[in-house]
Design a protein around this motif. Structure first.
Motif, PDB file in Angstrom:
ATOM      1  N   GLU A 165      32.364  43.846  38.217  1.00 49.28           N
ATOM      2  CA  GLU A 165      33.861  43.866  38.895  1.00 49.28           C
ATOM      3  C   GLU A 165      32.991  43.855  40.376  1.00 49.28           C
ATOM      4  OE1 GLU A 165      36.878  44.344  37.236  1.00 49.28           O
ATOM      5  OE2 GLU A 165      36.042  42.966  35.854  1.00 49.28           O
ATOM      6  N   CYS A 168      33.167  40.753  42.385  1.00 47.58           N
ATOM      7  CA  CYS A 168      34.466  40.061  42.377  1.00 47.58           C
ATOM      8  C   CYS A 168      34.495  40.741  43.690  1.00 47.58           C
ATOM      9  CB  CYS A 168      35.169  40.182  41.921  1.00 47.58           C
ATOM     10  SG  CYS A 168      35.175  39.250  39.576  1.00 47.58           S
ATOM     11  N   SER A 208      32.939  32.226  41.867  1.00 46.52           N
ATOM     12  CA  SER A 208      34.089  32.976  41.501  1.00 46.52           C
ATOM     13  C   SER A 208      34.943  32.579  39.783  1.00 46.52           C
ATOM     14  CB  SER A 208      35.568  32.808  42.590  1.00 46.52           C
ATOM     15  OG  SER A 208      35.770  30.842  41.569  1.00 46.52           O
ATOM     16  N   ALA A 212      34.718  35.146  36.948  1.00 46.50           N
ATOM     17  CA  ALA A 212      36.654  35.465  35.784  1.00 46.50           C
ATOM     18  C   ALA A 212      35.827  35.230  34.422  1.00 46.50           C
ATOM     19  CB  ALA A 212      37.121  34.288  36.494  1.00 46.50           C
ATOM     20  N   SER A 215      34.397  38.532  33.318  1.00 46.24           N
ATOM     21  CA  SER A 215      35.233  39.672  33.465  1.00 46.24           C
ATOM     22  C   SER A 215      36.390  39.493  32.812  1.00 46.24           C
ATOM     23  CB  SER A 215      35.465  39.496  35.233  1.00 46.24           C
ATOM     24  OG  SER A 215      36.240  38.701  34.980  1.00 46.24           O
ATOM     25  N   SER A 217      38.754  37.521  33.325  1.00 37.39           N
ATOM     26  CA  SER A 217      39.780  38.060  34.042  1.00 37.39           C
ATOM     27  C   SER A 217      40.297  36.958  35.588  1.00 37.39           C
ATOM     28  CB  SER A 217      40.616  39.313  35.063  1.00 37.39           C
ATOM     29  OG  SER A 217      41.031  39.103  36.063  1.00 37.39           O
ATOM     30  N   ALA A 218      41.203  35.834  35.120  1.00 36.77           N
ATOM     31  CA  ALA A 218      41.557  34.483  35.499  1.00 36.77           C
ATOM     32  C   ALA A 218      42.360  34.925  37.262  1.00 36.77           C
ATOM     33  CB  ALA A 218      43.230  33.764  35.002  1.00 36.77           C
ATOM     34  N   SER A 219      42.490  36.233  37.387  1.00 34.54           N
ATOM     35  CA  SER A 219      42.819  37.443  38.955  1.00 34.54           C
ATOM     36  C   SER A 219      41.470  36.823  39.592  1.00 34.54           C
ATOM     37  CB  SER A 219      43.052  37.827  38.067  1.00 34.54           C
ATOM     38  OG  SER A 219      42.385  38.949  38.612  1.00 34.54           O
ATOM     39  N   LYS A 220      40.488  36.827  38.829  1.00 36.55           N
ATOM     40  CA  LYS A 220      38.963  36.377  39.850  1.00 36.55           C
ATOM     41  C   LYS A 220      38.838  35.314  40.659  1.00 36.55           C
ATOM     42  CE  LYS A 220      38.488  40.977  37.619  1.00 36.55           C
ATOM     43  NZ  LYS A 220      38.961  42.069  38.464  1.00 36.55           N
ATOM     44  N   ASP A 223      41.600  30.368  44.889  1.00 40.50           N
ATOM     45  CA  ASP A 223      41.836  28.538  46.159  1.00 40.50           C
ATOM     46  C   ASP A 223      40.765  28.273  46.942  1.00 40.50           C
ATOM     47  OD1 ASP A 223      42.937  27.984  43.198  1.00 40.50           O
ATOM     48  OD2 ASP A 223      44.550  29.243  43.574  1.00 40.50           O
ATOM     49  N   ASN A 244      40.260  25.838  37.085  1.00 41.61           N
ATOM     50  CA  ASN A 244      41.392  27.055  37.987  1.00 41.61           C
ATOM     51  C   ASN A 244      42.605  26.665  37.647  1.00 41.61           C
ATOM     52  OD1 ASN A 244      39.250  27.902  39.831  1.00 41.61           O
ATOM     53  ND2 ASN A 244      40.155  27.524  41.556  1.00 41.61           N
ATOM     54  N   ARG A 248      43.726  28.992  34.418  1.00 40.30           N
ATOM     55  CA  ARG A 248      45.233  29.675  34.003  1.00 40.30           C
ATOM     56  C   ARG A 248      46.230  29.432  33.339  1.00 40.30           C
ATOM     57  NH1 ARG A 248      44.709  28.870  40.441  1.00 40.30           N
ATOM     58  NH2 ARG A 248      43.527  31.409  40.979  1.00 40.30           N
TER      59      ARG A 248
END
Length: 345
Positions: A165, A168, A208, A212, A215, A217-220, A223, A244, A248
């Motif tokens: 975490e 990130c 990155s 992701a 973790s 999490s695709a929010s990590k 673009d 990506n 997502r």
């Protein structure tokens, strides 16, 4: 470690150490053009190779190993380019030295975070081995122990790693500092900055994706826009869009493909261990145990190979940092207090 006060310092910023390293003017000679073209074409080819033909390969340990190996090769290329350009460090300003060393520490921290997560996943494999060992001779007693180990594995795998975490957050700072520094009156400096930008973009992108994946999490993901003037821009944009986009769009985003396979086998086994194996289900039970064993072995092998690549990247960053410190000490460029303030703890 001392930290620069200016916000958003450029990643691997070299400032203006080039003012004495070449003749005035930033016009690129034929040789410099050739050096930059070779670097950019090699980077473009590496990025093309990382774009998987099969979407199922995305976030597999084998793809992640290839990605880290590619990143190591690119970092080795930039070290070779610096040597070929014959850029001295004797003119470096202390502020830019501090920035460079600070960023190298961030990269080392990211490597440590990834290594800690790989180690954590490897520890989970010990619990899987306990499950498989207890299922060698099925009985109500061993089923209870096997279920307990499997419950522990699920809990272990679903827990969060604070180091991941945190990395990130570090990557977010690096993304904010991707702008190219302006280098005037130095053709060599211009070549290095263009090449270094490619290194920076590939590094942030791959790290990155790893963040992701680890973790869950695709929010990590980031673009990163890249200007078309770079020879590798098209290949990078295609790779970034493919990786990506697939992550997502995946329903039920899973950390790793190999981990997902193990989880699927475990989910098939768990009801049988809970309710007992019906005589007509013996073959199905044995097949599920076999699938779990094969999945666990593939996961373990993949983790081991990826760990070696991450360790290799750590060493590349560390040796580059140590080489700079050694040059600075031998040249007496900066004070010992500055160098001591940038020692990795």
């Amino acid at each position: 470690m001392s930290r620069p006060q200016e916000p958003h310092q450029p990643f691997f910023h070299f400032g203006n150490p080039f003012r004495k390293s070449s003749a005035k003017g930033s016009h690129l000679s034929r040789k410099l053009h050739s050096q930059l073209n070779t670097f950019e074409e090699t980077l473009a080819e590496r990025l093309r190779k990382l774009n998987p033909k099969d979407k199922n390969d995305i976030l597999s340990l084998s793809w992640m190993k290839s990605a880290m190996e590619s990143l190591c090769n690119t970092h080795n290329d930039i070290k070779a380019l610096i040597t070929d350009l014959e850029l001295p460090v004797s003119d470096w300003d202390e502020k830019w030295i501090d920035v460079y060393l600070d960023i190298s520490v961030n990269l080392l921290d990211i490597c440590i975070a990834f290594s800690s997560e790989l180690s954590r996943l490897n520890q989970g494999n010990l619990l899987l081995q306990c499950v498989l060992h207890n299922l060698e001779s099925p009985s109500s007693k061993v089923f209870i122990r096997a279920r307990s180990s499997l419950d522990s594995w699920r809990q272990h795998i679903s827990s969060k790693n604070p180091r991941v975490e945190n990395c990130c957050t570090i990557l977010g700072k690096l993304v904010a500092s991707l702008d190219l520094p302006k280098v005037k009156n130095s053709a060599k400096g211009k070549v290095l900055m263009c090449a270094m930008y490619g290194v920076k973009v590939q590094t942030v992108f791959i790290c990155s994706v790893f963040a992701a994946a680890f973790s869950g999490s695709a929010s990590k993901l980031f673009d990163l826009p890249v200007a078309e003037k770079y020879k590798w821009a098209h290949d990078f944009t295609c790779l970034q869009s493919s990786i990506n986009g697939e992550i997502r769009n995946s329903s039920g985003f899973t950390v790793l493909k190999e981990l997902e396979a193990v989880g699927t086998s475990a989910n098939k086994l768990y009801p049988m261990m809970q309710d007992g194996v019906d005589p007509v289900e013996v073959e199905a039970f044995q097949n599920s145990v076999s699938d779990l064993g094969k999945g666990a072995e593939k996961l373990l092998q993949g983790l081991d190979l990826l760990t070696k690549e991450v360790d290799g990247f750590f060493q590349i960053v560390l040796t580059g940092r140590d080489a700079l410190l050694g040059n600075l000490r031998s040249n007496g460029t900066v004070s010992d207090s500055v160098l001591e303030g940038n020692v990795v703890q």
